[in-house]
Design a protein around this motif. Structure first.
Motif, PDB file in Angstrom:
ATOM      1  N   VAL A  11       0.839  -1.201   0.000  1.00  0.00           N
ATOM      2  CA  VAL A  11       0.000   0.000   0.000  1.00  0.00           C
ATOM      3  C   VAL A  11       0.874   1.251   0.000  1.00  0.00           C
ATOM      4  CG1 VAL A  11      -1.781   1.289   1.253  1.00  0.00           C
ATOM      5  CG2 VAL A  11      -1.854  -1.209   1.214  1.00  0.00           C
ATOM      6  N   LEU A  12       0.594   2.167  -0.932  1.00  0.00           N
ATOM      7  CA  LEU A  12       1.305   3.444  -0.994  1.00  0.00           C
ATOM      8  C   LEU A  12       0.466   4.524  -0.324  1.00  0.00           C
ATOM      9  CD1 LEU A  12       2.280   1.782  -3.675  1.00  0.00           C
ATOM     10  CD2 LEU A  12       3.301   3.978  -4.282  1.00  0.00           C
ATOM     11  N   ILE A  13       1.106   5.313   0.535  1.00  0.00           N
ATOM     12  CA  ILE A  13       0.438   6.397   1.228  1.00  0.00           C
ATOM     13  C   ILE A  13       1.305   7.656   1.131  1.00  0.00           C
ATOM     14  CG2 ILE A  13      -0.786   4.861   2.820  1.00  0.00           C
ATOM     15  CD1 ILE A  13       1.279   5.563   4.963  1.00  0.00           C
ATOM     16  N   ASP A  43      -7.192   2.749  -5.494  1.00  0.00           N
ATOM     17  CA  ASP A  43      -7.091   2.000  -6.737  1.00  0.00           C
ATOM     18  C   ASP A  43      -5.994   0.954  -6.550  1.00  0.00           C
ATOM     19  OD1 ASP A  43      -7.533   1.184  -9.302  1.00  0.00           O
ATOM     20  OD2 ASP A  43      -6.479   2.847 -10.252  1.00  0.00           O
ATOM     21  N   PHE A  44      -5.998  -0.088  -7.370  1.00  0.00           N
ATOM     22  CA  PHE A  44      -4.894  -1.041  -7.257  1.00  0.00           C
ATOM     23  C   PHE A  44      -4.562  -1.664  -8.599  1.00  0.00           C
ATOM     24  CE2 PHE A  44      -8.277  -4.167  -6.986  1.00  0.00           C
ATOM     25  CZ  PHE A  44      -7.739  -5.320  -7.505  1.00  0.00           C
ATOM     26  N   MET A  45      -3.309  -2.087  -8.696  1.00  0.00           N
ATOM     27  CA  MET A  45      -2.829  -2.797  -9.880  1.00  0.00           C
ATOM     28  C   MET A  45      -2.025  -4.005  -9.399  1.00  0.00           C
ATOM     29  SD  MET A  45      -1.873   0.298 -12.493  1.00  0.00           S
ATOM     30  CE  MET A  45      -2.453  -0.620 -13.917  1.00  0.00           C
ATOM     31  N   ILE A  46      -1.876  -4.976 -10.287  1.00  0.00           N
ATOM     32  CA  ILE A  46      -1.191  -6.217  -9.926  1.00  0.00           C
ATOM     33  C   ILE A  46      -0.057  -6.489 -10.900  1.00  0.00           C
ATOM     34  CG2 ILE A  46      -1.429  -8.735  -9.792  1.00  0.00           C
ATOM     35  CD1 ILE A  46      -4.250  -8.336  -8.773  1.00  0.00           C
ATOM     36  N   ILE A  60      -0.670  -4.010  -5.613  1.00  0.00           N
ATOM     37  CA  ILE A  60      -0.195  -2.690  -5.202  1.00  0.00           C
ATOM     38  C   ILE A  60      -1.361  -1.716  -5.127  1.00  0.00           C
ATOM     39  CG2 ILE A  60       1.443  -0.843  -5.703  1.00  0.00           C
ATOM     40  CD1 ILE A  60       2.983  -2.947  -7.412  1.00  0.00           C
ATOM     41  N   TRP A  61      -1.618  -1.215  -3.931  1.00  0.00           N
ATOM     42  CA  TRP A  61      -2.757  -0.339  -3.675  1.00  0.00           C
ATOM     43  C   TRP A  61      -2.291   1.108  -3.614  1.00  0.00           C
ATOM     44  CZ3 TRP A  61      -7.836  -2.194  -2.947  1.00  0.00           C
ATOM     45  CH2 TRP A  61      -7.946  -3.592  -2.992  1.00  0.00           C
ATOM     46  N   ASP A  62      -2.932   1.925  -4.421  1.00  0.00           N
ATOM     47  CA  ASP A  62      -2.617   3.348  -4.551  1.00  0.00           C
ATOM     48  C   ASP A  62      -3.725   4.130  -3.855  1.00  0.00           C
ATOM     49  OD1 ASP A  62      -1.861   5.877  -5.399  1.00  0.00           O
ATOM     50  OD2 ASP A  62      -2.652   5.612  -7.433  1.00  0.00           O
ATOM     51  N   THR A  63      -3.398   4.794  -2.748  1.00  0.00           N
ATOM     52  CA  THR A  63      -4.421   5.475  -1.955  1.00  0.00           C
ATOM     53  C   THR A  63      -4.415   6.978  -2.205  1.00  0.00           C
ATOM     54  OG1 THR A  63      -2.993   5.845  -0.026  1.00  0.00           O
ATOM     55  CG2 THR A  63      -4.160   3.735  -0.143  1.00  0.00           C
ATOM     56  N   ALA A  64      -5.584   7.581  -2.062  1.00  0.00           N
ATOM     57  CA  ALA A  64      -5.710   9.027  -2.218  1.00  0.00           C
ATOM     58  C   ALA A  64      -5.054   9.734  -1.035  1.00  0.00           C
ATOM     59  CB  ALA A  64      -7.187   9.418  -2.293  1.00  0.00           C
ATOM     60  N   TYR A  77      -4.696  -0.262   5.611  1.00  0.00           N
ATOM     61  CA  TYR A  77      -3.430  -0.449   6.319  1.00  0.00           C
ATOM     62  C   TYR A  77      -3.345  -1.832   6.954  1.00  0.00           C
ATOM     63  CZ  TYR A  77      -2.553   4.651   6.257  1.00  0.00           C
ATOM     64  OH  TYR A  77      -2.320   5.942   5.893  1.00  0.00           O
ATOM     65  N   ARG A  78      -4.457  -2.272   7.550  1.00  0.00           N
ATOM     66  CA  ARG A  78      -4.414  -3.461   8.400  1.00  0.00           C
ATOM     67  C   ARG A  78      -4.038  -4.728   7.655  1.00  0.00           C
ATOM     68  NH1 ARG A  78      -8.658  -0.485  10.790  1.00  0.00           N
ATOM     69  NH2 ARG A  78      -8.270  -0.056  12.988  1.00  0.00           N
ATOM     70  N   SER A  79      -4.488  -4.859   6.429  1.00  0.00           N
ATOM     71  CA  SER A  79      -4.216  -6.090   5.695  1.00  0.00           C
ATOM     72  C   SER A  79      -2.973  -5.985   4.814  1.00  0.00           C
ATOM     73  CB  SER A  79      -5.431  -6.467   4.842  1.00  0.00           C
ATOM     74  OG  SER A  79      -5.778  -5.401   3.986  1.00  0.00           O
ATOM     75  N   ALA A  80      -2.243  -4.869   4.933  1.00  0.00           N
ATOM     76  CA  ALA A  80      -1.048  -4.684   4.110  1.00  0.00           C
ATOM     77  C   ALA A  80       0.133  -5.491   4.634  1.00  0.00           C
ATOM     78  CB  ALA A  80      -0.681  -3.203   4.059  1.00  0.00           C
TER      79      ALA A  80
END
Length: 201
Positions: A11-13, A43-46, A60-64, A77-80
């Motif tokens: 996850v990207l923050i 959003d996410f991509m694999i 890979i999860w892209d967060t606002a 966050y929790r499942s990352a």
């Protein structure tokens, strides 16, 4: 049967505009999207990569980065398995916001999580406001791995995600992160590694 060994959630923050989406697109699609708009929600991509002869799938999860989406993004966050905290080396405000993001990580992320601090946009040499040494010091203070990248020039982008894949694979093999089978998977096929089940949007 899936042809990969592990599935890791990354996850990207970080603040809006620091280049999170560009990093994800550069790694997963080999593209640098000019004029990239702000991410809405999550959003996410694999992408599947090979680590030590085994195929590893990175989700890979892209967060606002905007405040109004914070309550949505916190649930991811929790499942990352890994968190990448991104700032813009040309924008002091994005660096000064890092302690707030660290607080969120401490409040919402799991214990066995891999964390990276990434200073993006190193291609904009004449606009740099945050020296490399300052970023390194911050990362050391919070026991995070550190890397500077340029999504535009593709500098260190693949290195970042491959390092994460290698480290998560190593930790999984050492049982520091416990593999948990995902529904529908059979023993000996793919394993999704998470202390919680994967969230979906």
């Amino acid at each position: 049967m899936e042809d990969y060994k592990y599935l890791f959630k990354v996850v990207l923050i970080g603040n809006a505009g620091v280049g999170k989406t560009c990093l994800v697109r550069r790694f997963t699609q080999g593209l640098f999207p000019p004029g990239q708009g702000a991410t809405i929600g999550v959003d996410f991509m694999i992408k599947t990569v090979e680590i030590d002869g085994e195929k590893i799938k990175l989700q890979i999860w892209d967060t606002a980065g905007q405040e109004r989406f914070r309550s949505i993004t916190q649930s991811y966050y929790r499942s990352a398995n890994a968190l990448i905290l991104v700032y813009d080396v040309c924008l002091q405000d994005s660096f000064e916001s890092l302690p707030q993001w660290i607080t969120e990580m401490e409040n919402y992320a799991g214990k066995n999580i891999l964390t990276y601090l990434v200073g993006n946009k190193t291609d904009q040499i004449n606009r740099r406001e945050i020296p490399t040494a300052i970023g390194q010091q911050f990362a050391q203070r919070y026991e995070m791995r550190f890397l500077e990248t340029s999504a535009k020039e593709a500098d260190n982008v693949e290195k970042l995600f491959l390092e994460i894949g290698k480290e998560l694979t190593k930790l999984t093999r050492e049982n520091e992160v416990r593999p948990k089978g995902e529904a529908g998977f059979t023993p000996g096929s793919a394993t999704t590694v998470s202390s919680f089940s994967c969230c979906k949007i």
